[in-house]
Design a protein around this motif. Structure first.
Motif, PDB file in Angstrom:
ATOM      1  N   PHE A  46     -14.097  -8.850  -2.341  1.00 34.18           N
ATOM      2  CA  PHE A  46     -13.805  -9.652  -1.144  1.00 34.18           C
ATOM      3  C   PHE A  46     -13.508  -8.749   0.046  1.00 34.18           C
ATOM      4  CE2 PHE A  46     -10.534 -11.651   1.537  1.00 34.18           C
ATOM      5  CZ  PHE A  46     -11.256 -12.732   2.013  1.00 34.18           C
ATOM      6  N   PHE A  47     -12.689  -7.716  -0.165  1.00 36.38           N
ATOM      7  CA  PHE A  47     -12.349  -6.792   0.919  1.00 36.38           C
ATOM      8  C   PHE A  47     -13.511  -5.872   1.270  1.00 36.38           C
ATOM      9  CE2 PHE A  47      -7.780  -7.522  -0.104  1.00 36.38           C
ATOM     10  CZ  PHE A  47      -7.380  -7.868   1.163  1.00 36.38           C
ATOM     11  N   GLY A  48     -14.326  -5.522   0.302  1.00 37.92           N
ATOM     12  CA  GLY A  48     -15.438  -4.623   0.551  1.00 37.92           C
ATOM     13  C   GLY A  48     -15.102  -3.172   0.269  1.00 37.92           C
ATOM     14  N   TYR A  49     -13.919  -2.904  -0.212  1.00 34.43           N
ATOM     15  CA  TYR A  49     -13.525  -1.549  -0.599  1.00 34.43           C
ATOM     16  C   TYR A  49     -12.393  -1.669  -1.609  1.00 34.43           C
ATOM     17  CZ  TYR A  49      -9.460  -1.975   2.504  1.00 34.43           C
ATOM     18  OH  TYR A  49      -8.300  -2.382   3.104  1.00 34.43           O
ATOM     19  N   ALA A  50     -11.963  -0.548  -2.193  1.00 31.27           N
ATOM     20  CA  ALA A  50     -10.943  -0.561  -3.246  1.00 31.27           C
ATOM     21  C   ALA A  50      -9.549  -0.751  -2.649  1.00 31.27           C
ATOM     22  CB  ALA A  50     -11.009   0.722  -4.054  1.00 31.27           C
ATOM     23  N   ALA A  51      -9.289  -1.939  -2.132  1.00 34.56           N
ATOM     24  CA  ALA A  51      -7.990  -2.225  -1.519  1.00 34.56           C
ATOM     25  C   ALA A  51      -6.893  -2.339  -2.571  1.00 34.56           C
ATOM     26  CB  ALA A  51      -8.071  -3.520  -0.707  1.00 34.56           C
ATOM     27  N   VAL A  52      -7.212  -2.904  -3.731  1.00 35.45           N
ATOM     28  CA  VAL A  52      -6.219  -3.134  -4.780  1.00 35.45           C
ATOM     29  C   VAL A  52      -6.508  -2.214  -5.951  1.00 35.45           C
ATOM     30  CG1 VAL A  52      -5.318  -4.834  -6.414  1.00 35.45           C
ATOM     31  CG2 VAL A  52      -5.868  -5.519  -4.081  1.00 35.45           C
ATOM     32  N   GLY A  53      -5.492  -1.469  -6.373  1.00 33.86           N
ATOM     33  CA  GLY A  53      -5.618  -0.582  -7.522  1.00 33.86           C
ATOM     34  C   GLY A  53      -4.890  -1.114  -8.738  1.00 33.86           C
ATOM     35  N   ARG A  54      -3.883  -1.973  -8.498  1.00 42.13           N
ATOM     36  CA  ARG A  54      -3.064  -2.480  -9.594  1.00 42.13           C
ATOM     37  C   ARG A  54      -2.582  -3.878  -9.233  1.00 42.13           C
ATOM     38  NH1 ARG A  54       2.625  -1.425 -11.216  1.00 42.13           N
ATOM     39  NH2 ARG A  54       2.872  -0.564  -9.145  1.00 42.13           N
ATOM     40  N   ILE A  55      -2.359  -4.698 -10.254  1.00 43.02           N
ATOM     41  CA  ILE A  55      -1.846  -6.049 -10.050  1.00 43.02           C
ATOM     42  C   ILE A  55      -0.574  -6.213 -10.860  1.00 43.02           C
ATOM     43  CG2 ILE A  55      -2.261  -8.506 -10.454  1.00 43.02           C
ATOM     44  CD1 ILE A  55      -5.179  -8.053  -9.912  1.00 43.02           C
TER      45      ILE A  55
ATOM     46  N   PHE B 223       0.839  -1.192   0.000  1.00 41.72           N
ATOM     47  CA  PHE B 223       0.000   0.000   0.000  1.00 41.72           C
ATOM     48  C   PHE B 223       0.877   1.246   0.000  1.00 41.72           C
ATOM     49  CE2 PHE B 223      -2.685  -3.193   2.050  1.00 41.72           C
ATOM     50  CZ  PHE B 223      -3.822  -3.085   1.271  1.00 41.72           C
ATOM     51  N   PRO B 224       0.350   2.366  -0.550  1.00 34.51           N
ATOM     52  CA  PRO B 224       1.070   3.631  -0.433  1.00 34.51           C
ATOM     53  C   PRO B 224       1.241   3.989   1.042  1.00 34.51           C
ATOM     54  CG  PRO B 224      -0.729   3.831  -2.009  1.00 34.51           C
ATOM     55  CD  PRO B 224      -0.868   2.497  -1.342  1.00 34.51           C
ATOM     56  N   HIS B 225       2.287   4.695   1.362  1.00 33.54           N
ATOM     57  CA  HIS B 225       2.588   5.039   2.743  1.00 33.54           C
ATOM     58  C   HIS B 225       1.410   5.736   3.414  1.00 33.54           C
ATOM     59  CE1 HIS B 225       5.125   5.771   6.162  1.00 33.54           C
ATOM     60  NE2 HIS B 225       4.772   7.057   6.165  1.00 33.54           N
ATOM     61  N   GLY B 226       0.974   5.158   4.537  1.00 33.72           N
ATOM     62  CA  GLY B 226      -0.099   5.749   5.323  1.00 33.72           C
ATOM     63  C   GLY B 226      -1.504   5.452   4.820  1.00 33.72           C
ATOM     64  N   LYS B 227      -1.651   4.611   3.790  1.00 34.71           N
ATOM     65  CA  LYS B 227      -2.978   4.316   3.249  1.00 34.71           C
ATOM     66  C   LYS B 227      -3.233   2.815   3.298  1.00 34.71           C
ATOM     67  CE  LYS B 227      -3.240   8.180   0.064  1.00 34.71           C
ATOM     68  NZ  LYS B 227      -3.485   8.568  -1.318  1.00 34.71           N
ATOM     69  N   LYS B 228      -4.488   2.454   3.243  1.00 33.10           N
ATOM     70  CA  LYS B 228      -4.897   1.048   3.188  1.00 33.10           C
ATOM     71  C   LYS B 228      -5.793   0.799   1.987  1.00 33.10           C
ATOM     72  CE  LYS B 228      -2.763  -0.493   6.729  1.00 33.10           C
ATOM     73  NZ  LYS B 228      -1.610  -1.308   6.512  1.00 33.10           N
ATOM     74  N   GLN B 229      -5.592   1.557   0.919  1.00 36.02           N
ATOM     75  CA  GLN B 229      -6.340   1.338  -0.318  1.00 36.02           C
ATOM     76  C   GLN B 229      -5.443   1.656  -1.496  1.00 36.02           C
ATOM     77  OE1 GLN B 229      -9.742   3.823   0.060  1.00 36.02           O
ATOM     78  NE2 GLN B 229      -8.705   5.656  -0.648  1.00 36.02           N
ATOM     79  N   ASP B 230      -5.892   1.280  -2.686  1.00 37.07           N
ATOM     80  CA  ASP B 230      -5.128   1.460  -3.928  1.00 37.07           C
ATOM     81  C   ASP B 230      -3.752   0.808  -3.850  1.00 37.07           C
ATOM     82  OD1 ASP B 230      -7.196   2.854  -5.132  1.00 37.07           O
ATOM     83  OD2 ASP B 230      -6.517   4.770  -4.303  1.00 37.07           O
ATOM     84  N   GLY B 231      -3.702  -0.373  -3.275  1.00 36.37           N
ATOM     85  CA  GLY B 231      -2.457  -1.104  -3.149  1.00 36.37           C
ATOM     86  C   GLY B 231      -2.090  -1.845  -4.426  1.00 36.37           C
ATOM     87  N   VAL B 232      -0.881  -2.395  -4.422  1.00 37.13           N
ATOM     88  CA  VAL B 232      -0.387  -3.188  -5.541  1.00 37.13           C
ATOM     89  C   VAL B 232      -0.339  -4.639  -5.084  1.00 37.13           C
ATOM     90  CG1 VAL B 232       1.535  -3.593  -7.115  1.00 37.13           C
ATOM     91  CG2 VAL B 232       0.986  -1.262  -6.392  1.00 37.13           C
TER      92      VAL B 232
END
Length: 171
Positions: A103-112, A67-76
């Motif tokens: 599955f997570f219920g929010y936009a946890a992953v932004g890129r794979i 995840f980007p520093h300090g965030k829990k969404q839009d992770g890789v």
């Protein structure tokens, strides 16, 4: 603050002096290892086949989520895929992203990102305990138990106790 001028810790909490179940202890054991690799929940690894389907789970495994520093969404999300399956997975990354986020219920992953490599074979499923006849002196009371799974476990325990020669040793 505690009496000594420091913040209270778990060591300062009163002890309950009780035995704890394994299920109570296990999440703490695996939690640190999963967090090290970026997994908020260990269930993404253990339930990967449910998230993406049996076919894709046989060809890929999640390796980490960063995840980007300090965030829990839009992770890789980094996946490990068997050699020839990587291009196929590349084409369906939007679908995988949607399934993981659902599955997570929010936009946890932004890129794979996909890395080619060997994946561990799925854990073999254990066969149900065999229903061996229990010695009559141990198993008469077990016949009245309605739950078949509980009865099978107790019969297995009774058979194990019957197999021990002499008195059990308590240390």
């Amino acid at each position: 603050m505690s009496k000594r001028g420091r913040a209270p810790t778990d060591a300062d909490a009163p002890r309950s002096n009780r035995s704890r179940s394994v299920a109570e202890l296990l999440p703490a054991v695996g939690g640190a290892a999963f967090r090290r690799f970026g997994f908020i929940q260990s269930s993404i690894v253990s339930r990967w086949a449910e998230i993406v389907g049996e076919k894709l789970a046989g060809a890929s495994q999640p390796e980490s989520i960063r995840f980007p520093h300090g965030k829990k969404q839009d992770g890789v999300l980094t996946l490990v895929a068997r050699g020839a399956h990587a291009p196929m997975l590349q084409h369906i990354t939007p679908e995988i992203t949607e399934r993981v986020n659902r599955f997570f219920g929010y936009a946890a992953v932004g890129r794979i990102t996909i890395r080619q490599g060997e994946i561990a074979p799925p854990a073999p499923r254990r066969a149900p305990p065999s229903l061996r006849p229990v010695p009559a002196e141990l198993g008469e009371g077990l016949k009245t138990i309605a739950d078949p799974e509980l009865r099978a476990v107790l019969e297995s325990l009774a058979a194990g106790v019957a197999a021990i020669p002499g008195l059990p040793r308590v240390s």
